[in-house]
Design a protein around this motif. Structure first.
Motif, short mmCIF file in Angstrom:
data_model
loop_
_atom_site.label_atom_id
_atom_site.label_comp_id
_atom_site.label_asym_id
_atom_site.label_seq_id
_atom_site.Cartn_x
_atom_site.Cartn_y
_atom_site.Cartn_z
N GLY A 49 92.92 46.07 23.02
CA GLY A 49 91.99 45.69 21.95
C GLY A 49 90.61 45.31 22.47
O GLY A 49 90.03 45.95 23.33
N ARG A 50 90.10 44.18 21.94
CA ARG A 50 88.76 43.72 22.27
C ARG A 50 88.62 43.39 23.74
O ARG A 50 87.60 43.68 24.37
CB ARG A 50 88.43 42.48 21.42
CG ARG A 50 87.07 41.87 21.72
CD ARG A 50 86.99 40.43 21.25
NE ARG A 50 88.09 39.61 21.69
CZ ARG A 50 88.20 39.07 22.92
NH1 ARG A 50 87.28 39.28 23.81
NH2 ARG A 50 89.24 38.32 23.22
N ALA A 51 89.66 42.81 24.33
CA ALA A 51 89.61 42.43 25.75
C ALA A 51 89.48 43.66 26.64
O ALA A 51 88.74 43.64 27.63
CB ALA A 51 90.84 41.63 26.12
N ARG A 52 90.14 44.74 26.27
CA ARG A 52 90.04 45.97 27.07
C ARG A 52 88.64 46.57 26.96
O ARG A 52 88.06 47.01 27.96
CB ARG A 52 91.09 46.98 26.63
CG ARG A 52 91.03 48.28 27.40
CD ARG A 52 92.10 49.25 26.94
NE ARG A 52 91.92 50.53 27.57
CZ ARG A 52 92.44 50.86 28.74
NH1 ARG A 52 93.16 49.98 29.41
NH2 ARG A 52 92.24 52.05 29.25
N PHE A 57 83.41 47.80 29.34
CA PHE A 57 81.95 47.66 29.26
C PHE A 57 81.40 46.99 30.52
O PHE A 57 80.43 47.46 31.11
CB PHE A 57 81.57 46.84 28.03
CG PHE A 57 80.11 46.56 27.93
CD1 PHE A 57 79.24 47.50 27.42
CD2 PHE A 57 79.59 45.35 28.39
CE1 PHE A 57 77.87 47.25 27.34
CE2 PHE A 57 78.23 45.09 28.32
CZ PHE A 57 77.38 46.05 27.79
N ASN A 58 82.05 45.92 30.94
CA ASN A 58 81.60 45.21 32.14
C ASN A 58 81.71 46.08 33.37
O ASN A 58 80.84 46.06 34.24
CB ASN A 58 82.39 43.91 32.32
CG ASN A 58 82.00 42.88 31.30
OD1 ASN A 58 80.90 42.90 30.76
ND2 ASN A 58 82.92 41.98 31.01
N ARG A 59 82.76 46.86 33.47
CA ARG A 59 82.93 47.73 34.63
C ARG A 59 81.87 48.82 34.67
O ARG A 59 81.33 49.16 35.72
CB ARG A 59 84.31 48.38 34.59
CG ARG A 59 84.61 49.18 35.83
CD ARG A 59 85.81 50.08 35.72
NE ARG A 59 86.93 49.47 35.04
CZ ARG A 59 87.84 50.17 34.35
NH1 ARG A 59 87.71 51.48 34.24
NH2 ARG A 59 88.84 49.57 33.77
N ARG A 60 81.53 49.37 33.50
CA ARG A 60 80.59 50.50 33.47
C ARG A 60 79.13 50.08 33.54
O ARG A 60 78.32 50.75 34.17
CB ARG A 60 80.81 51.30 32.19
CG ARG A 60 82.09 52.07 32.18
CD ARG A 60 82.21 52.89 30.92
NE ARG A 60 83.52 53.53 30.88
CZ ARG A 60 84.04 54.07 29.79
NH1 ARG A 60 83.37 54.05 28.67
NH2 ARG A 60 85.21 54.64 29.83
N PHE A 61 78.76 49.00 32.88
CA PHE A 61 77.34 48.69 32.70
C PHE A 61 76.87 47.41 33.38
O PHE A 61 75.73 47.32 33.78
CB PHE A 61 77.00 48.61 31.21
CG PHE A 61 77.32 49.89 30.48
CD1 PHE A 61 76.61 51.04 30.72
CD2 PHE A 61 78.36 49.92 29.57
CE1 PHE A 61 76.91 52.21 30.05
CE2 PHE A 61 78.66 51.09 28.90
CZ PHE A 61 77.94 52.23 29.14
N GLN A 62 77.72 46.41 33.52
CA GLN A 62 77.27 45.13 34.03
C GLN A 62 77.21 45.08 35.55
O GLN A 62 76.29 44.54 36.12
CB GLN A 62 78.18 44.00 33.52
CG GLN A 62 78.16 43.85 32.02
CD GLN A 62 76.78 43.49 31.50
OE1 GLN A 62 76.13 42.62 32.05
NE2 GLN A 62 76.36 44.14 30.44
N THR A 63 78.21 45.64 36.22
CA THR A 63 78.27 45.54 37.67
C THR A 63 77.75 46.82 38.29
O THR A 63 78.52 47.68 38.71
CB THR A 63 79.71 45.27 38.14
OG1 THR A 63 80.53 46.33 37.65
CG2 THR A 63 80.22 43.95 37.62
N LYS A 70 81.28 55.48 43.01
CA LYS A 70 82.70 55.63 43.32
C LYS A 70 83.42 56.16 42.11
O LYS A 70 83.01 55.91 40.97
CB LYS A 70 83.29 54.29 43.74
CG LYS A 70 82.78 53.82 45.09
CD LYS A 70 83.46 52.53 45.49
CE LYS A 70 82.93 51.40 44.64
NZ LYS A 70 83.32 50.09 45.09
N GLY A 71 84.49 56.86 42.32
CA GLY A 71 85.27 57.41 41.23
C GLY A 71 86.06 56.33 40.50
O GLY A 71 86.21 55.21 40.98
#
Length: 77
Positions: A49-52, A57-63, A70-71
């Motif tokens: 849900g929302r947590a996923r 989002f954090n994995r793709r855009f924040q860090t 990397k793949g």
């Protein structure tokens, strides 16, 4: 078509109609039976849900890290 088949006999050759088997069936499952059984490791339950969506989002855009990308299946940090 029906009358053609009734007048003329069609020779039946099962080996030409059916598929061939590669190798002997006596050795079927040999490798699977030889490998040792390993119990599955306990894992943390996956986010839903929302947590996923937040994690993705954090994995793709924040860090964002400098260097080559990397793949998605990369285990290196």
């Amino acid at each position: 078509l029906k009358c053609w088949l009734s007048r003329q006999e069609v020779p039946f050759a099962p080996s030409s109609v059916m598929g061939k088997v590669h190798g002997s069936l006596a050795r079927a499952g040999k490798v699977k039976n030889q490998t040792p059984k390993v119990a599955k490791a306990e894992k943390k339950k996956p986010l839903t849900g929302r947590a996923r969506k937040r994690m993705v989002f954090n994995r793709r855009f924040q860090t964002t890290v400098k260097g080559p990308k990397k793949g998605p299946n990369s285990n290196s940090k």
